[in-house]
Design a protein around this motif. Structure first.
Motif, PDB file in Angstrom:
ATOM      1  N   UNK A   7       3.986 -21.919  76.639  1.00  0.00           N
ATOM      2  CA  UNK A   7       4.329 -21.920  78.063  1.00  0.00           C
ATOM      3  C   UNK A   7       3.746 -20.687  78.735  1.00  0.00           C
ATOM      4  N   UNK A   8       3.893 -19.541  78.105  1.00  0.00           N
ATOM      5  CA  UNK A   8       3.394 -18.273  78.645  1.00  0.00           C
ATOM      6  C   UNK A   8       2.262 -17.791  77.741  1.00  0.00           C
ATOM      7  N   UNK A   9       1.052 -17.936  78.234  1.00  0.00           N
ATOM      8  CA  UNK A   9      -0.114 -17.553  77.426  1.00  0.00           C
ATOM      9  C   UNK A   9      -0.248 -16.042  77.302  1.00  0.00           C
ATOM     10  N   UNK A  10       0.141 -15.312  78.344  1.00  0.00           N
ATOM     11  CA  UNK A  10       0.024 -13.843  78.320  1.00  0.00           C
ATOM     12  C   UNK A  10       0.866 -13.227  77.201  1.00  0.00           C
ATOM     13  N   UNK A  11       2.087 -13.717  77.055  1.00  0.00           N
ATOM     14  CA  UNK A  11       3.021 -13.146  76.080  1.00  0.00           C
ATOM     15  C   UNK A  11       3.221 -14.047  74.867  1.00  0.00           C
ATOM     16  N   UNK A  12       2.472 -15.150  74.808  1.00  0.00           N
ATOM     17  CA  UNK A  12       2.524 -16.088  73.673  1.00  0.00           C
ATOM     18  C   UNK A  12       3.953 -16.612  73.431  1.00  0.00           C
ATOM     19  N   UNK A  13       4.577 -17.114  74.500  1.00  0.00           N
ATOM     20  CA  UNK A  13       5.946 -17.622  74.439  1.00  0.00           C
ATOM     21  C   UNK A  13       5.901 -19.147  74.502  1.00  0.00           C
ATOM     22  N   UNK A  14       6.565 -19.789  73.552  1.00  0.00           N
ATOM     23  CA  UNK A  14       6.582 -21.247  73.480  1.00  0.00           C
ATOM     24  C   UNK A  14       7.865 -21.816  74.082  1.00  0.00           C
ATOM     25  N   UNK A  15       7.863 -23.117  74.255  1.00  0.00           N
ATOM     26  CA  UNK A  15       9.057 -23.843  74.712  1.00  0.00           C
ATOM     27  C   UNK A  15      10.223 -23.519  73.785  1.00  0.00           C
ATOM     28  N   UNK A  16       9.975 -23.550  72.486  1.00  0.00           N
ATOM     29  CA  UNK A  16      11.033 -23.283  71.497  1.00  0.00           C
ATOM     30  C   UNK A  16      11.562 -21.855  71.628  1.00  0.00           C
ATOM     31  N   UNK A  17      10.701 -20.895  71.935  1.00  0.00           N
ATOM     32  CA  UNK A  17      11.139 -19.515  72.133  1.00  0.00           C
ATOM     33  C   UNK A  17      12.102 -19.417  73.318  1.00  0.00           C
ATOM     34  N   UNK A  18      11.769 -20.118  74.397  1.00  0.00           N
ATOM     35  CA  UNK A  18      12.628 -20.114  75.590  1.00  0.00           C
ATOM     36  C   UNK A  18      13.959 -20.778  75.271  1.00  0.00           C
ATOM     37  N   UNK A  19      13.894 -21.904  74.585  1.00  0.00           N
ATOM     38  CA  UNK A  19      15.118 -22.621  74.210  1.00  0.00           C
ATOM     39  C   UNK A  19      16.011 -21.740  73.331  1.00  0.00           C
ATOM     40  N   UNK A  20      15.420 -21.074  72.357  1.00  0.00           N
ATOM     41  CA  UNK A  20      16.187 -20.204  71.463  1.00  0.00           C
ATOM     42  C   UNK A  20      16.789 -19.023  72.231  1.00  0.00           C
ATOM     43  N   UNK A  21      16.030 -18.412  73.108  1.00  0.00           N
ATOM     44  CA  UNK A  21      16.533 -17.275  73.894  1.00  0.00           C
ATOM     45  C   UNK A  21      17.673 -17.705  74.806  1.00  0.00           C
ATOM     46  N   UNK A  57      11.512 -24.486  85.222  1.00  0.00           N
ATOM     47  CA  UNK A  57      11.712 -25.925  84.976  1.00  0.00           C
ATOM     48  C   UNK A  57      12.311 -26.167  83.598  1.00  0.00           C
ATOM     49  N   UNK A  58      11.824 -25.453  82.596  1.00  0.00           N
ATOM     50  CA  UNK A  58      12.338 -25.613  81.232  1.00  0.00           C
ATOM     51  C   UNK A  58      13.802 -25.184  81.160  1.00  0.00           C
ATOM     52  N   UNK A  59      14.122 -24.055  81.762  1.00  0.00           N
ATOM     53  CA  UNK A  59      15.507 -23.573  81.751  1.00  0.00           C
ATOM     54  C   UNK A  59      16.417 -24.574  82.457  1.00  0.00           C
ATOM     55  N   UNK A  60      15.974 -25.074  83.599  1.00  0.00           N
ATOM     56  CA  UNK A  60      16.765 -26.078  84.336  1.00  0.00           C
ATOM     57  C   UNK A  60      16.996 -27.314  83.484  1.00  0.00           C
ATOM     58  N   UNK A  61      15.933 -27.772  82.843  1.00  0.00           N
ATOM     59  CA  UNK A  61      16.013 -28.966  81.981  1.00  0.00           C
ATOM     60  C   UNK A  61      17.000 -28.738  80.835  1.00  0.00           C
ATOM     61  N   UNK A  62      16.906 -27.577  80.190  1.00  0.00           N
ATOM     62  CA  UNK A  62      17.783 -27.283  79.058  1.00  0.00           C
ATOM     63  C   UNK A  62      19.230 -27.125  79.496  1.00  0.00           C
ATOM     64  N   UNK A  63      19.443 -26.549  80.670  1.00  0.00           N
ATOM     65  CA  UNK A  63      20.807 -26.351  81.160  1.00  0.00           C
ATOM     66  C   UNK A  63      21.451 -27.669  81.570  1.00  0.00           C
ATOM     67  N   UNK A  64      20.643 -28.646  81.944  1.00  0.00           N
ATOM     68  CA  UNK A  64      21.166 -29.956  82.349  1.00  0.00           C
ATOM     69  C   UNK A  64      21.624 -30.802  81.164  1.00  0.00           C
ATOM     70  N   UNK A  65      21.209 -30.416  79.968  1.00  0.00           N
ATOM     71  CA  UNK A  65      21.574 -31.187  78.760  1.00  0.00           C
ATOM     72  C   UNK A  65      23.045 -31.059  78.485  1.00  0.00           C
TER      73      UNK A  65
END
Length: 65
Positions: A7-21, A57-65
């Motif tokens: 998701x974040x190319x600058x800091x090499x952060x993936x969808x899974x990293x965001x979900x875990x955080x 968008x990812x955070x919103x999606x995960x919070x809606x679950x």
């Protein structure tokens, strides 16, 4: 859902990293507060900022679950 893409190319952060955080912390009712916390953990959206909307968008999606 176990999506894992960069998701974040600058800091090499993936969808899974965001979900875990996000889930390491209390569930938030405020997307902005969740974004700030995820940003502190992963440093996403602190480089060029181009991924800000995707991260929100990812955070919103995960919070809606």
């Amino acid at each position: 859902m176990s999506e894992n893409y960069l998701v974040c190319k600058c800091k090499k952060v993936s969808y899974a990293d965001i979900e875990q955080a996000l889930y390491k912390h209390t569930k938030f009712s405020d997307v902005e507060a969740a974004f700030e916390d995820v940003q502190k953990v992963t440093h996403c959206s602190t480089g060029c900022g181009g991924c800000h909307d995707k991260v929100m968008d990812i955070i919103s999606e995960l919070m809606m679950k």
